[in-house]
Design a protein around this motif. Structure first.
Motif, PDB file in Angstrom:
ATOM      1  N   TYR A  68       0.814  -1.075  -0.066  1.00 26.57           N
ATOM      2  CA  TYR A  68       0.076  -0.028  -0.005  1.00 26.57           C
ATOM      3  C   TYR A  68       1.011   1.176   0.176  1.00 26.57           C
ATOM      4  N   ALA A  69       0.520   2.103  -0.873  1.00 23.38           N
ATOM      5  CA  ALA A  69       1.390   3.338  -1.007  1.00 23.38           C
ATOM      6  C   ALA A  69       3.180   3.210  -1.119  1.00 23.38           C
ATOM      7  N   GLY A  70       3.168   2.235  -1.730  1.00 24.53           N
ATOM      8  CA  GLY A  70       4.782   1.780  -1.737  1.00 24.53           C
ATOM      9  C   GLY A  70       5.470   1.256  -0.812  1.00 24.53           C
ATOM     10  N   TYR A  71       4.720   1.051   0.388  1.00 25.80           N
ATOM     11  CA  TYR A  71       5.220   0.260   1.631  1.00 25.80           C
ATOM     12  C   TYR A  71       4.901  -1.267   1.339  1.00 25.80           C
ATOM     13  N   PRO A  72       5.654  -1.943   1.860  1.00 28.23           N
ATOM     14  CA  PRO A  72       5.500  -3.299   1.917  1.00 28.23           C
ATOM     15  C   PRO A  72       4.297  -3.724   2.879  1.00 28.23           C
ATOM     16  N   THR A  73       3.484  -4.830   2.575  1.00 32.65           N
ATOM     17  CA  THR A  73       2.392  -5.241   3.506  1.00 32.65           C
ATOM     18  C   THR A  73       2.993  -5.666   4.754  1.00 32.65           C
ATOM     19  N   VAL A  74       2.090  -5.731   5.756  1.00 34.69           N
ATOM     20  CA  VAL A  74       2.552  -6.325   7.030  1.00 34.69           C
ATOM     21  C   VAL A  74       2.908  -7.614   7.241  1.00 34.69           C
ATOM     22  N   ALA A  75       4.185  -7.828   7.778  1.00 34.69           N
ATOM     23  CA  ALA A  75       4.585  -9.101   7.953  1.00 34.69           C
ATOM     24  C   ALA A  75       3.579  -9.895   8.767  1.00 34.69           C
ATOM     25  N   GLY A  76       3.275 -10.997   8.196  1.00 34.89           N
ATOM     26  CA  GLY A  76       2.482 -11.966   9.004  1.00 34.89           C
ATOM     27  C   GLY A  76       1.038 -11.933   8.643  1.00 34.89           C
ATOM     28  N   TRP A  77       0.540 -10.589   7.851  1.00 36.97           N
ATOM     29  CA  TRP A  77      -0.566 -10.621   7.668  1.00 36.97           C
ATOM     30  C   TRP A  77      -0.920 -11.702   6.297  1.00 36.97           C
ATOM     31  N   ALA A  78      -2.267 -12.291   6.720  1.00 39.41           N
ATOM     32  CA  ALA A  78      -2.262 -13.535   6.006  1.00 39.41           C
ATOM     33  C   ALA A  78      -3.980 -13.120   5.211  1.00 39.41           C
ATOM     34  N   PRO A  79      -3.956 -12.661   4.036  1.00 41.13           N
ATOM     35  CA  PRO A  79      -5.449 -12.523   3.244  1.00 41.13           C
ATOM     36  C   PRO A  79      -6.124 -13.656   3.218  1.00 41.13           C
ATOM     37  N   ASP A  80      -5.746 -14.891   3.159  1.00 42.09           N
ATOM     38  CA  ASP A  80      -6.672 -16.010   3.011  1.00 42.09           C
ATOM     39  C   ASP A  80      -7.488 -16.083   4.375  1.00 42.09           C
ATOM     40  N   ALA A  81      -6.811 -15.930   5.607  1.00 44.90           N
ATOM     41  CA  ALA A  81      -7.472 -16.011   7.020  1.00 44.90           C
ATOM     42  C   ALA A  81      -8.541 -14.545   6.983  1.00 44.90           C
ATOM     43  N   ASP A  82      -8.210 -13.582   6.556  1.00 47.07           N
ATOM     44  CA  ASP A  82      -9.095 -12.380   6.265  1.00 47.07           C
ATOM     45  C   ASP A  82     -10.305 -12.836   5.631  1.00 47.07           C
ATOM     46  N   ALA A  83     -10.088 -13.375   4.467  1.00 45.94           N
ATOM     47  CA  ALA A  83     -11.171 -13.932   3.704  1.00 45.94           C
ATOM     48  C   ALA A  83     -11.981 -15.028   4.283  1.00 45.94           C
ATOM     49  N   GLN A  84     -11.561 -15.944   4.931  1.00 45.41           N
ATOM     50  CA  GLN A  84     -12.213 -17.120   5.705  1.00 45.41           C
ATOM     51  C   GLN A  84     -13.214 -16.234   6.785  1.00 45.41           C
ATOM     52  N   GLU A  85     -12.608 -15.324   7.537  1.00 45.37           N
ATOM     53  CA  GLU A  85     -13.190 -14.606   8.395  1.00 45.37           C
ATOM     54  C   GLU A  85     -14.570 -13.802   7.811  1.00 45.37           C
ATOM     55  N   LEU A  86     -14.203 -13.019   6.563  1.00 42.29           N
ATOM     56  CA  LEU A  86     -15.203 -12.468   6.052  1.00 42.29           C
ATOM     57  C   LEU A  86     -16.478 -13.414   5.698  1.00 42.29           C
ATOM     58  N   LEU A  87     -15.992 -14.874   5.002  1.00 40.60           N
ATOM     59  CA  LEU A  87     -16.880 -15.822   4.523  1.00 40.60           C
ATOM     60  C   LEU A  87     -17.826 -16.067   5.652  1.00 40.60           C
ATOM     61  N   ARG A  88     -17.227 -16.080   6.841  1.00 39.11           N
ATOM     62  CA  ARG A  88     -17.981 -16.741   8.194  1.00 39.11           C
ATOM     63  C   ARG A  88     -19.052 -15.562   8.416  1.00 39.11           C
ATOM     64  N   ALA A  89     -18.477 -14.322   8.408  1.00 41.33           N
ATOM     65  CA  ALA A  89     -19.397 -13.047   8.753  1.00 41.33           C
ATOM     66  C   ALA A  89     -20.448 -12.863   7.730  1.00 41.33           C
ATOM     67  N   ILE A  90     -20.269 -13.103   6.505  1.00 44.03           N
ATOM     68  CA  ILE A  90     -21.305 -13.120   5.477  1.00 44.03           C
ATOM     69  C   ILE A  90     -22.338 -13.975   5.571  1.00 44.03           C
ATOM     70  N   THR A  91     -22.043 -15.375   5.938  1.00 35.21           N
ATOM     71  CA  THR A  91     -22.771 -16.460   6.213  1.00 35.21           C
ATOM     72  C   THR A  91     -23.655 -16.226   7.367  1.00 35.21           C
ATOM     73  N   THR A  92     -23.159 -15.643   8.534  1.00 33.51           N
ATOM     74  CA  THR A  92     -23.954 -15.519   9.639  1.00 33.51           C
ATOM     75  C   THR A  92     -24.962 -14.284   9.375  1.00 33.51           C
TER      76      THR A  92
END
Length: 336
Positions: A68-92
């Motif tokens: 983002y804005a030329g800076y590297p993404t945060v170490a340890g950030w897992a977009p797949d985990a975020d996506a999984q959490e979003l999918l759970r929230a959508i389902t609920t």
């Protein structure tokens, strides 16, 4: 009228043994957290039981190409985990804490349009929200919905926002299902599927064929005795006879309208419950159901639009997807 057991939307491709029950292919809805995809999810959740089908919600995620804005993404950030959490929230949000046993979810890494089109190889219907920005990586943008409708091997239902009201609970709702025909294989399959949807939704069915006067042929004026309007009427009668036989059901009406296919059908579907079109007409009446007309309706029709590929196109796309899958590296899938 067709009971639905041999409807194009219910055709299974999984091999069966002589003693096994025919598998029911799911309704698949693409989700990403945007308002449009949530409205599509809610509609799909109400539509799947009407079609006697299971429902699968698919969320596609991607690693960002750059920071983002030329800076590297945060170490340890897992977009797949975020996506999984979003999918759970959508389902609920849609089902609450008790999801029905006919519902499942799938998380897939890849490009949204490509993944969802490939998912269509094992779906009887794909449902997407259209023309809505926002959500996880803007997955369900209008252009993505158009790409899915263009390439998926199964029928694709494109919805817009919360105001489409396809699954109305009003028993007095007499808004029709409108279907465009031209005599092509795709439009005949669209007519069969439109008839099935109209019956299941308890809606009238309006069959429309658009025509227009050609200017001339090879620079010469057309024969004075020839009537393109009468040819259009004959083509329309041939289409309906192919699907319904010589007698139309009481809830089916037909209309020949002068004009180009896209504006005619957009206008005809202004107050419709659903517009159904073949993905691409070939060798039909004056080639009226061209892909460009279907895409124009996907972009501009006020009603939900159901895009139906003809059987030959479906077989070809299924074969192409099989070849691609055999050549490609496996993609990680998380299914629940």
């Amino acid at each position: 009228m067709n009971s639905g057991t041999d409807s194009p939307v219910r055709t299974a491709t999984t091999p069966m043994t002589a003693t096994s029950e025919p598998p029911t292919m799911p309704v698949v809805v693409g989700v990403d957290g945007s308002e449009a995809s949530m409205a599509a999810f809610r509609t799909a959740a109400r539509l799947a039981p009407v079609l006697d089908a299971p429902l699968r919600a698919v969320l596609v995620w991607q690693f960002p190409n750059v920071g983002y804005a030329g800076y590297p993404t945060v170490a340890g950030w897992a977009p797949d985990a975020d996506a999984q959490e979003l999918l759970r929230a959508i389902t609920t949000e849609v089902f609450g804490d008790a999801t029905p046993d006919w519902f499942s979810t799938e998380l897939v890494m890849g490009t949204p349009a490509q993944v969802l089109a490939e998912v269509g190889t094992t779906a009887q219907l794909l449902v997407t929200g259209g023309h809505e920005h926002g959500g996880l990586a803007g997955i369900m943008l209008g252009s993505v919905s158009e790409a899915i409708a263009r390439h998926a091997p199964c029928p694709v239902l494109v919805l817009r926002g919360d105001d489409h009201d396809l699954m109305t609970t009003d028993g007095d709702d007499r808004r029709p299902v409108v279907v465009g025909v031209d005599g092509s294989v795709a439009s005949l399959d669209a007519l069969r599927l439109a008839a099935d949807f109209a019956e299941r939704l308890g809606a009238p069915l309006r069959v429309v064929l658009a025509w227009h006067e050609p200017i001339s042929f090879s620079g010469y004026p057309l024969a004075l005795a020839w009537s393109p309007r009468e040819d259009a009427r004959t083509a329309l009668t041939t289409c309906t006879a192919e699907v319904f036989g010589p007698e139309l059901p009481a809830h089916v009406s037909t209309e020949v309208i002068e004009g180009r296919a896209a504006p005619v059908l957009i206008n005809a579907a202004r107050d419709a419950r659903l517009l159904v079109m073949g993905a691409r007409g070939r060798d039909g009446f004056a080639g009226l159901m061209l892909g460009s007309a279907t895409e124009a309706c996907v972009r501009h029709a006020a009603a939900p639009i159901l895009v139906v590929p003809d059987r030959q196109t479906r077989i070809g796309r299924l074969a192409d997807s099989t070849d691609t899958a055999q050549d490609a590296d496996p993609v990680g899938v998380d299914e629940s």
